[in-house]
Design an enzyme around this catalytic site. Structure first.
Site, PDB file in Angstrom:
ATOM      1  N   GLU A   1       0.846  -1.187   0.000  1.00  0.00           N
ATOM      2  CA  GLU A   1       0.000   0.000   0.000  1.00  0.00           C
ATOM      3  C   GLU A   1       0.890   1.248   0.000  1.00  0.00           C
ATOM      4  OE1 GLU A   1      -3.765   2.046   2.362  1.00  0.00           O
ATOM      5  OE2 GLU A   1      -2.837   0.281   3.206  1.00  0.00           O
TER       6      GLU A   1
ATOM      7  N   GLY B   1       3.162   2.391  10.488  1.00  0.00           N
ATOM      8  CA  GLY B   1       2.927   1.776  11.779  1.00  0.00           C
ATOM      9  C   GLY B   1       2.618   0.302  11.635  1.00  0.00           C
TER      10      GLY B   1
ATOM     11  N   HIS C   1      -6.770  -1.519  15.186  1.00  0.00           N
ATOM     12  CA  HIS C   1      -6.985  -0.836  13.909  1.00  0.00           C
ATOM     13  C   HIS C   1      -6.797  -1.793  12.731  1.00  0.00           C
ATOM     14  CE1 HIS C   1      -6.800   2.796  11.245  1.00  0.00           C
ATOM     15  NE2 HIS C   1      -6.106   1.951  10.492  1.00  0.00           N
ATOM     16  N   GLU C   2      -5.678  -2.502  12.723  1.00  0.00           N
ATOM     17  CA  GLU C   2      -5.410  -3.380  11.583  1.00  0.00           C
ATOM     18  C   GLU C   2      -6.380  -4.569  11.547  1.00  0.00           C
ATOM     19  OE1 GLU C   2      -3.582  -1.962   9.552  1.00  0.00           O
ATOM     20  OE2 GLU C   2      -2.724  -0.515  10.944  1.00  0.00           O
TER      21      GLU C   2
END
Length: 864
Positions: free
Chosen positions: A125, A266, A302-303
């Site tokens: 990404e 991150g 989050h992931e």
């Protein structure tokens, strides 16, 4: 000399569906340090008649192209350039096999497939897959992937990992071992992942609500297994929370996380195989602060949450990036709030918006959360896309309520599962389930900038009515009025909270016009108006309220954010008055008394007390000025710190003694207050009691929070103990890179006149590494946010940062671009600093082979 061509901009309005679709892809990797062979077999179908197939690809060696088992001839059947491969006369449906070679060890940009610290790792990404093989590198091309990885069977790469479920593994006769993976869910190529290396592995399992047994594996560098337990617990908590709050369960048989030290971001949500920066995985109390633990939990969540909001439903194009990131940040924030301290978390979120996102809105790189134009995709990963995007989702939640919002999420996922969606699809789902018209609300997606609201009031004693008039304006003149949800509290001077019958149960007012008046009844006296409870919209409140009103809110508001915000406004007013009047900083005596009472109150929340004492940073205060007074800001921030240190000395000592006496793992709030107190106390250089307190806290070896809090307080306040503590910290942790990052950062963020020279010396220290983004962020990115030292009048801070950016321009342009951002506000500085920065940025712009990441930002800053 040839003229360097400017990178080409792309526009959202020009979006067209792909001319071809890739149904499935079979990838074979034969790993080698400098000569990895990739065999890519794609099943492709035509979407548009007459079009040639144009595949993206860069920075590798093409070996062969085969269509339906027939080798193609260069120049006749296909053509390739530095950025693309064009196949002529492709049939309606066909198989295309491309073989190419790449050099992972030479990939210092850490984008695509690279090898660092003995590990093969991928990062695709936003547009990194094109550095691995030729492909339609765009998020709206979803394919089913099968990946086979071959590597030498010599013990260096016992783990060969990719997306999905493992189908098989084995060994070849020529000394290789292999593993084959299959991901049954169609995905865009940016979610592809490959990792090969030798790790310690922590294993666990989770049973979903549907009864699926999911194997959990967390891979860390050898010797770090003892620091992986919290991350695993956070993953399981994330999975359980997403089922309970959003009704979403995991869908594969295995979920893997790999922690690596060389990573630009991150973490990355690759389907079933998340790749993490090690700083967001490794944590134990002795080596990680409470904030590190909070960050690990948040990023793990989050992931994982991306599995549905990003992976199963992805973006149609990169202009829709906030569709996945804003929504997932909101989900992450709610998870963190439910797991920890909701009020504290919300205030921390607001600090990011006000300090960084408002500044981005006011600068040359301002953009809407759904932008219209881009040159370099990596520049889209901004606080606007992520954090303001989350605030827009939060406003929808505020307007609709939890029940309707959750129904909207389910509608959105059911309609878009397995598809590439748009922000419009998301809003339409919310409209459909709620019946609420959101046409005007859509402006939050398309209009950049920060709305500003002002409030006036009128009390009519005869009929006991109270009216408030709210006006909205914009820092972008072309913007139309926004739909702004404003939660309010009404508080009497005696502290009574009034909820008039005309006010919605949740205190919500909806501002839709440039100016609106709202009437309320049942008031015996004019109340104090406390707007934006829970920071209900990312706007600026521009009215200058009386100190007495703010003190009333500080004492009596039921919403914790409102209490904190009132104190912040009192600080900001005092600092701005001192600058404008060239006077010493002065605070209302009532505020000092309130802070003293909070410090002595054994029943007060220590975390909230600590937040009330957190004064505006230099960088945060700068956002209050169109023309930034650098020296004035440095002076008043220093004076405010000294004023509070003097006025609250006895209360700070008492609070520190109460909260720092004994380490208890769960007492995060107590440690927040302890560190806040020691920071103020450390400015008292001649106090033996303070010196003993610093030494005592630094000796709390079981808690990095307390140890580093003492170190930071001593260093930032230039206490006589600072040099000794820095040496002891280095001696204790020189073999732990992530801990040494803190050591680098604390020195880079010191407001001392000698900081820049210290940073220059640290760039030659063994703890620093130009090839590792974590080290660069720790030292140089930290320095870039050291406001007074970055903006030194002699320009030395600018020159240091520009020199680093030049060095990283080709080595790692993503990191270089992040270092550049703090310099882009140059037009708001004084004429001397403007001239210095203009000259340096012009020189940077003239560099040959300037990275598009840098070119785009420099051009924007000159155009503003």
């Amino acid at each position: 000399m040839s003229l360097q061509l400017a990178p080409t901009a792309r526009y959202r309005k020009d979006y067209k569906p792909p001319s071809f679709n890739i149904l499935s892809v079979d990838l074979q990797f034969y790993l080698h340090d400098t000569n990895t062979r990739v065999v890519n077999t794609m099943q492709i179908e035509r979407q548009v008649e007459g079009a040639d197939l144009v595949l993206d690809g860069e920075k590798f060696e093409l070996v062969s192209v085969v269509l339906n088992d027939t080798p193609l001839v260069a120049g006749q059947d296909y053509q390739w350039s530095e950025t693309a491969l064009t196949i002529y006369n492709a049939p309606e449906q066909f198989s295309l096999t491309i073989e190419n070679k790449i050099n992972p060890s030479a990939n210092t940009a850490l984008e695509g497939l690279y090898k660092s610290a003995g590990v093969f790792c991928s990062q695709c990404e936003a547009e990194g897959f094109r550095f691995i093989t030729y492909f339609l590198d765009r998020p709206d091309v979803l394919a089913v992937y099968t990946t086979t990885i071959y590597a030498p069977d010599n013990g260096e790469y016992p783990y060969l990992l990719s997306n999905g479920n493992k189908l098989a593994e084995g060994k070849t006769e020529n000394g290789l071992h292999w593993a084959k993976w299959h991901d049954p869910f169609p995905k865009p190529c940016y979610l592809f992942a490959l990792v090969a290396g030798n790790f310690d592995c922590l294993e666990d399992s989770f049973t979903t609500a549907e009864g699926r047994l999911v194997q959990l594996q967390l891979f860390v560098d050898k010797g770090n297994l003892s620091q992986a337990g919290f991350a695993m617990a956070s993953l399981k908590n994330s999975m359980a929370w997403d089922e309970k709050r959003f009704g979403l369960s995991y869908d594969l048989d295995i979920y893997m996380i790999v922690a690596v030290d060389f990573f630009n971001m991150g973490a990355m949500e690759n389907k079933g195989l998340n790749v993490f920066n090690a700083k967001y995985v490794l944590a134990d109390p002795a080596s990680a602060t409470d904030q590190d633990f909070i960050n690990v939990e948040a990023v793990i969540g989050h992931e994982y949450f991306h599995n549905w909001t990003g992976n199963r439903v992805t973006c149609r194009d990169w202009f829709q990036l906030s569709l996945k990131e804003g929504l997932t940040v909101f989900r992450e924030q709610e998870f963190s709030a439910d797991m920890g301290m909701r009020a504290v978390n919300r205030i921390q979120d607001v600090r990011i918006i006000r300090t960084h996102q408002f500044e981005e809105d006011a600068g040359p790189t301002a953009h809407a959360i759904r932008p219209d134009k881009v040159v370099e995709m990596n520049n889209f990963y901004t606080v606007t896309i992520y954090n303001k995007g989350a605030e827009v989702v939060r406003m929808l939640h505020t307007l609709l309520g939890e029940e309707q919002f959750q129904a909207g999420i389910q509608e959105y996922i059911s309609q878009q599962d397995g598809k590439a969606a748009t922000c419009e699809d998301f809003v339409q789902a919310m409209e459909k389930v709620s019946g609420k018209e959101l046409i005007q609300f859509r402006r939050w997606y398309s209009q950049p900038g920060t709305p500003e609201i002002s409030i006036s009031s009128c009390f009519k004693r005869r009929n006991k009515t109270f009216s408030i008039t709210i006006a909205q304006a914009s820092d972008k003149p072309s913007n139309a009025p926004f739909h702004i949800p404003i939660k309010v509290e009404f508080i009497t001077a005696s502290g009574e909270s009034i909820h008039p019958p005309e006010l919605a149960e949740n205190g919500l007012i909806e501002l839709t016009e440039p100016i609106q008046t709202f009437d309320f009844t049942g008031f015996n006296e004019a109340p104090v108006v406390a707007p934006l409870a829970n920071f209900s919209a990312p706007v600026k409140l521009t009215d200058h309220r009386e100190s007495s009103e703010l003190i009333t809110i500080t004492r009596y508001a039921t919403d914790p954010f409102l209490r904190w915000d009132a104190v912040q406004q009192l600080y900001v007013q005092a600092l701005k008055d001192a600058i404008e009047q060239n006077a010493e900083v002065a605070l209302p005596s009532a505020l000092i008394e309130a802070l003293q009472a909070a410090l002595l109150d054994n029943h007060a929340d220590p975390a909230m007390t600590a937040l009330l004492l957190q004064t505006p940073s230099e960088e945060g205060l700068a956002t209050e000025f169109h023309s930034i007074p650098v020296e004035g800001i440095e002076r008043v921030v220093t004076e405010l710190h000294a004023l509070l240190s003097r006025a609250l000395h006895d209360e700070l000592i008492a609070a520190w003694q109460r909260t720092s006496a004994q380490y208890v793992a769960s007492d995060i709030a107590g440690r927040m207050l302890s560190n806040t107190c020691i920071n103020f106390l450390s400015s008292r250089h001649n106090s033996e009691q303070v010196a003993q307190a610093i030494s005592q806290q630094f000796a709390a070896k079981q808690s990095m929070t307390l140890v580093f809090g003492a170190l930071q307080a001593a260093v930032h306040n230039e206490h006589p103990l600072a040099k000794e503590l820095l040496a002891r910290f280095e001696s204790d942790w020189c073999q732990a890179p992530l801990v040494m990052d803190k050591w680098l950062a604390v020195q880079a963020t010191t407001r001392s006149a000698h900081t820049l020279e210290r940073v220059q010396l640290l760039m030659a220290h063994p703890a620093f590494n130009w090839g590792n983004p974590n080290r660069i962020y720790a030292l140089l990115a930290s320095f870039s946010h050291n406001f007074s030292q970055l903006h030194r009048a002699d320009g030395a801070g600018y020159r240091l940062l520009i020199a680093a950016i030049k060095r990283l321009n080709t080595a790692n342009p993503q990191v270089a671009s992040r270092l550049l951002s703090p310099l882009l506000k140059w037009q708001r500085l004084d004429t001397t600093r403007q001239a210095l920065l203009r000259e340096l940025l012009t020189e940077l712009r003239a560099m040959p082979n300037l990275a598009p990441d840098l070119f785009e930002k420099i051009e924007q800053s000159f155009a503003d």
